[in-house]
Design a protein around this motif. Structure first.
Motif, PDB file in Angstrom:
ATOM      1  N   LYS A 165      18.175 -22.838  30.837  1.00 27.76           N
ATOM      2  CA  LYS A 165      17.127 -23.739  29.959  1.00 27.76           C
ATOM      3  C   LYS A 165      15.554 -23.111  30.006  1.00 27.76           C
ATOM      4  O   LYS A 165      14.891 -23.036  28.986  1.00 27.76           O
ATOM      5  N   GLN A 169      15.584 -21.584  26.349  1.00 29.76           N
ATOM      6  CA  GLN A 169      15.455 -22.991  25.930  1.00 29.76           C
ATOM      7  C   GLN A 169      15.544 -23.304  24.196  1.00 29.76           C
ATOM      8  O   GLN A 169      15.892 -24.228  23.590  1.00 29.76           O
ATOM      9  N   LEU A 172      19.571 -22.931  23.114  1.00 29.34           N
ATOM     10  CA  LEU A 172      20.528 -23.631  23.799  1.00 29.34           C
ATOM     11  C   LEU A 172      21.099 -24.928  22.632  1.00 29.34           C
ATOM     12  O   LEU A 172      20.085 -25.550  22.078  1.00 29.34           O
ATOM     13  N   GLN A 173      22.385 -25.324  22.922  1.00 26.92           N
ATOM     14  CA  GLN A 173      22.811 -26.160  21.938  1.00 26.92           C
ATOM     15  C   GLN A 173      23.309 -27.526  22.651  1.00 26.92           C
ATOM     16  O   GLN A 173      23.534 -27.307  23.843  1.00 26.92           O
ATOM     17  N   THR A 174      23.489 -28.565  22.034  1.00 24.44           N
ATOM     18  CA  THR A 174      23.756 -29.852  22.770  1.00 24.44           C
ATOM     19  C   THR A 174      25.030 -30.367  22.176  1.00 24.44           C
ATOM     20  O   THR A 174      24.966 -30.275  20.999  1.00 24.44           O
ATOM     21  N   GLN A 180      25.890 -33.025  26.402  1.00 28.78           N
ATOM     22  CA  GLN A 180      25.228 -31.823  27.501  1.00 28.78           C
ATOM     23  C   GLN A 180      25.146 -30.573  26.796  1.00 28.78           C
ATOM     24  O   GLN A 180      25.626 -30.404  25.808  1.00 28.78           O
ATOM     25  N   VAL A 181      24.362 -29.709  27.506  1.00 26.83           N
ATOM     26  CA  VAL A 181      24.253 -28.381  27.022  1.00 26.83           C
ATOM     27  C   VAL A 181      25.690 -27.556  26.922  1.00 26.83           C
ATOM     28  O   VAL A 181      26.522 -27.792  27.745  1.00 26.83           O
TER      29      VAL A 181
END
Length: 259
Positions: A165, A169, A172-174, A180-181
């Motif tokens: 993160k 940052q 990163l995907q969710t 959640q990441v």
């Protein structure tokens, strides 16, 4: 039930593996406690670990969907921590692989790319040494491997999440469903959202077909068959000391993705 030696043996098994797959965990709890109420046992263990800022987390492998119990710290920072047995060259290779996985569009890197990377590192590392090291990283669940490709392992997802993160940052995907990441998943061609493969399959069971949870665009069937790297371990052999899992700190600066 009072926290006793059975709980300690379960915890030691998780510590020994770093990431213990749920099937083996259930077998261990059934043998020790005479039941399979794993949630209750893990909650009792976590209650003891809380003052030590440690926790046992349940996390799915993004490639196989297999659930693992991972022992980790509840206090994380931007420093990626590893056992001091690994050389600086090996850690440089691993961090570069992390960078490529996180910043790529597909969430994985090829084994050939990883080995060829050895000649470009600032520190000397032979391909034979790198291959042996990567095998060990898969065996310890820091990385996952399928069909000649390396993915983020469950231990990395749990233990190094804050590092990712802080360092990546913007990359990163969710997951569309669990929020959640995620590092590897199924991407919708219509709205570009990404979903864990196992989340998508659970969603499809209730919907009667694979479709994007966000825009409901049809998604092609995704194969989840994978190889588990499980080693045998008898209860009588579990005798792990806390200092065996003490890790040294290593810092790495943010890397840019190279096509």
């Amino acid at each position: 039930m009072i926290y006793g030696k059975e709980h300690k043996m379960v915890l030691q098994a998780i510590m020994h593996e770093g990431a213990l797959d749920e099937k083996r965990g259930k077998e261990l709890i059934s043998k020790l406690f005479g039941h399979e109420n794993t949630a209750h046992v893990l909650n009792e263990i976590n209650a003891k670990l809380q003052p030590l800022y440690m926790i046992v987390k349940c996390v799915n492998c993004e490639v196989t969907g297999q659930l693992y119990w991972v022992w980790a710290s509840t206090v994380q920072d931007k420093i990626a921590n590893f056992h001091p047995e690994f050389s600086q060259a090996q850690l440089t290779l691993l961090r570069t692989i992390y960078s490529e996985i996180v910043t790529s569009n597909n969430g994985h890197v090829s084994s050939t790319w990883c080995l060829n990377l050895c000649s470009t590192l600032n520190v000397k590392l032979s391909k034979a040494n790198a291959e042996e090291f990567l095998y060990e990283m898969v065996n310890r669940n820091w990385l996952a491997c399928k069909n000649g490709k390396y993915y983020m392992g469950v231990r990395s997802i749990v233990e190094l999440l804050q590092y990712f993160k802080d360092t990546y940052q913007d990359n990163l995907q969710t997951c569309t469903l669990c929020k959640q990441v995620l590092f590897y998943g199924e991407k919708c061609d219509q709205c570009n959202t990404t979903t864990h493969v196992y989340c998508l399959e659970n969603y499809a069971m209730n919907r009667g077909g694979l479709e994007c949870p966000n825009c409901h665009y049809p998604i092609s069937q995704h194969s989840q068959s994978g190889n588990n790297n499980n080693s045998s371990m008898d209860i009588d052999e579990i005798n792990i000391e806390m200092n065996e899992v003490t890790q040294s700190s290593q810092r790495r600066s943010k890397r840019k993705h190279k096509d």
